[in-house]
Design an enzyme around this catalytic site. Sequence first.
Site, PDB file in Angstrom:
ATOM      1  N   GLU A  48     -20.795  -0.197  13.513  1.00  0.00           N
ATOM      2  CA  GLU A  48     -19.627  -0.491  14.348  1.00  0.00           C
ATOM      3  C   GLU A  48     -19.920  -1.636  15.321  1.00  0.00           C
ATOM      4  OE1 GLU A  48     -16.672   0.359  13.889  1.00  0.00           O
ATOM      5  OE2 GLU A  48     -17.005   1.925  12.407  1.00  0.00           O
ATOM      6  N   GLN A  53     -15.798  -8.199  15.677  1.00  0.00           N
ATOM      7  CA  GLN A  53     -15.522  -9.639  15.524  1.00  0.00           C
ATOM      8  C   GLN A  53     -16.034 -10.212  14.216  1.00  0.00           C
ATOM      9  OE1 GLN A  53     -14.037 -11.079  18.192  1.00  0.00           O
ATOM     10  NE2 GLN A  53     -14.535  -9.708  19.864  1.00  0.00           N
ATOM     11  N   THR A  54     -16.440  -9.388  13.278  1.00  0.00           N
ATOM     12  CA  THR A  54     -17.046  -9.912  12.051  1.00  0.00           C
ATOM     13  C   THR A  54     -16.509  -9.133  10.851  1.00  0.00           C
ATOM     14  OG1 THR A  54     -19.004 -10.040  13.438  1.00  0.00           O
ATOM     15  CG2 THR A  54     -19.297 -10.696  11.190  1.00  0.00           C
ATOM     16  N   LEU A  91     -25.286 -13.914  12.845  1.00  0.00           N
ATOM     17  CA  LEU A  91     -24.185 -12.938  12.913  1.00  0.00           C
ATOM     18  C   LEU A  91     -23.253 -13.223  14.100  1.00  0.00           C
ATOM     19  CD1 LEU A  91     -23.133 -10.499  11.342  1.00  0.00           C
ATOM     20  CD2 LEU A  91     -24.598  -9.029  12.696  1.00  0.00           C
ATOM     21  N   GLY A  92     -23.746 -14.039  15.054  1.00  0.00           N
ATOM     22  CA  GLY A  92     -22.894 -14.476  16.164  1.00  0.00           C
ATOM     23  C   GLY A  92     -22.722 -13.440  17.257  1.00  0.00           C
ATOM     24  N   TYR A  93     -22.058 -13.840  18.334  1.00  0.00           N
ATOM     25  CA  TYR A  93     -21.784 -12.958  19.482  1.00  0.00           C
ATOM     26  C   TYR A  93     -23.063 -12.221  19.895  1.00  0.00           C
ATOM     27  CZ  TYR A  93     -17.072 -13.980  18.060  1.00  0.00           C
ATOM     28  OH  TYR A  93     -15.934 -14.640  17.707  1.00  0.00           O
ATOM     29  N   TYR A 131     -13.447   1.759  21.723  1.00  0.00           N
ATOM     30  CA  TYR A 131     -13.304   1.766  20.272  1.00  0.00           C
ATOM     31  C   TYR A 131     -14.556   2.341  19.595  1.00  0.00           C
ATOM     32  CZ  TYR A 131     -13.820   0.537  15.512  1.00  0.00           C
ATOM     33  OH  TYR A 131     -14.095   0.658  14.189  1.00  0.00           O
ATOM     34  N   ASP A 149      -9.216  -0.026  15.453  1.00  0.00           N
ATOM     35  CA  ASP A 149      -9.825  -1.354  15.276  1.00  0.00           C
ATOM     36  C   ASP A 149      -8.704  -2.337  14.906  1.00  0.00           C
ATOM     37  OD1 ASP A 149      -9.180  -0.821  12.658  1.00  0.00           O
ATOM     38  OD2 ASP A 149     -11.088  -1.544  11.849  1.00  0.00           O
ATOM     39  N   CYS A 207      -3.090  -3.837   3.623  1.00  0.00           N
ATOM     40  CA  CYS A 207      -2.260  -4.312   4.741  1.00  0.00           C
ATOM     41  C   CYS A 207      -2.988  -5.477   5.424  1.00  0.00           C
ATOM     42  CB  CYS A 207      -1.986  -3.169   5.720  1.00  0.00           C
ATOM     43  SG  CYS A 207      -0.669  -3.554   6.877  1.00  0.00           S
ATOM     44  N   CYS A 223       7.244   2.359   6.443  1.00  0.00           N
ATOM     45  CA  CYS A 223       6.924   1.097   7.126  1.00  0.00           C
ATOM     46  C   CYS A 223       8.183   0.303   7.481  1.00  0.00           C
ATOM     47  CB  CYS A 223       6.008   0.263   6.240  1.00  0.00           C
ATOM     48  SG  CYS A 223       5.484  -1.244   7.053  1.00  0.00           S
ATOM     49  N   THR A 314     -15.534 -18.325  20.757  1.00  0.00           N
ATOM     50  CA  THR A 314     -14.261 -17.608  20.926  1.00  0.00           C
ATOM     51  C   THR A 314     -13.301 -18.353  21.849  1.00  0.00           C
ATOM     52  OG1 THR A 314     -15.754 -15.755  21.164  1.00  0.00           O
ATOM     53  CG2 THR A 314     -13.410 -15.248  21.172  1.00  0.00           C
TER      54      THR A 314
END
Length: 370
Positions: A48, A53-54, A91-93, A131, A149, A207, A223, A314
């Site tokens: 998680e 963000q990935t 992987l960033g962040y 989250y 999420d 979706c 929906c 970002t």
Amino acid sequence: MPKSHVLRFNPSKFQENILGWYHQNQRVLPWRVVGRGKTDPYKVWMSEIMLQQTTVPAVIPYFLKFIEQWPTVVDLANADDADVMAAWAGLGYYARARNLLKCARVVARELNGKFPKDLDGLLELPGVGPYTAAAIMAIAYGQPATVVDGNIERITSRIFAIEEAYPEGKKIVHQNAHRLFDKIDAWEQQDIKAYPQALMDIGAGICTPKNPSCGLCPVQRFCKAFAEGQAEAYPVKAAKKAVPIRHGDVYWITDGQGNIIVEKRPDNRMLGGMVGLPTSDWDINKGKRSENRLNLQEILQSPLKIGKIYHVFTHFRLELAVWVVTMPDLKKLVKCSPDLMIINTHVVELNKIGLPTLFLKAARLAHKNV
Ligand code: SF4
């Protein structure tokens, strides 16, 4: 597209359709347990944090590498910071990687290696927000929790056709997301574990943000967005603000023999704790160059500008001029700061020391030009 009929939202029918679909179509992912196997909170927590963000395909190789190298939270807690940051590179962040380590150390050293089993306890862990805490409660422990999420947000906004635009609309979407989780406290643990993962799979594969496959959707009849014929219009986004551009310099400082200077970036800056090429500050205004962070005036005697690199963070875009500086005595420069190091690019592959993508771009440009 003509409007079609939509059924009044019925949580138990909705949930039944979602779970029925999941039992036939769930993705096989390395952090998931199929059937009634025992779920490991360490793996749920790790996945998680990585998934924030990935995307799932980007995370899988990192997750497998981390679990192989540090199979338990105690192993991770005992790892060297530099090894973890290097394993995370790409992987960033990077604040997530620093929090990952902090959290592992709290769990291993203060909580006897066990993740808390209640929402409040989880929320006290470094880097664990509402989250992630809800996801651990539901997926690892099978305890009722509303997990929202990005995928579940999108499904919620479409099912109820929520018209308020983001960012304000996000709060309303989250309030409505509770309706998808109505009365799940009466369920068996296995279903509580499966349900948010089922919604995530539908969000990721059916979706989708663009061109959702409504024809395959198990909850199409509930929906509103589909009935309106404009699924893609949700979630409603406010017009985008222009992204600021920052400018700066990055230095490829070499002795001409394959040795270059790298620095450990300060923890309180972007990419903090990572190894990078030395840079100036990153100004917001073009043409206004600030003082060098690292007192590098000495090397600026004969820099050669070889081009520019661009990178998107970002909240801003970064444009760095790449300068090559050749100086025979790199040791003299290293004495200026304890964060500077010499590495030999013939011996050390730059992508193996965990150089973030931004600096790999500069290194590639330097290789082409030197
Ligand atoms: Fe999403 Fe379409 Fe299903 Fe609505 S019908 S939830 S828009 S996939």
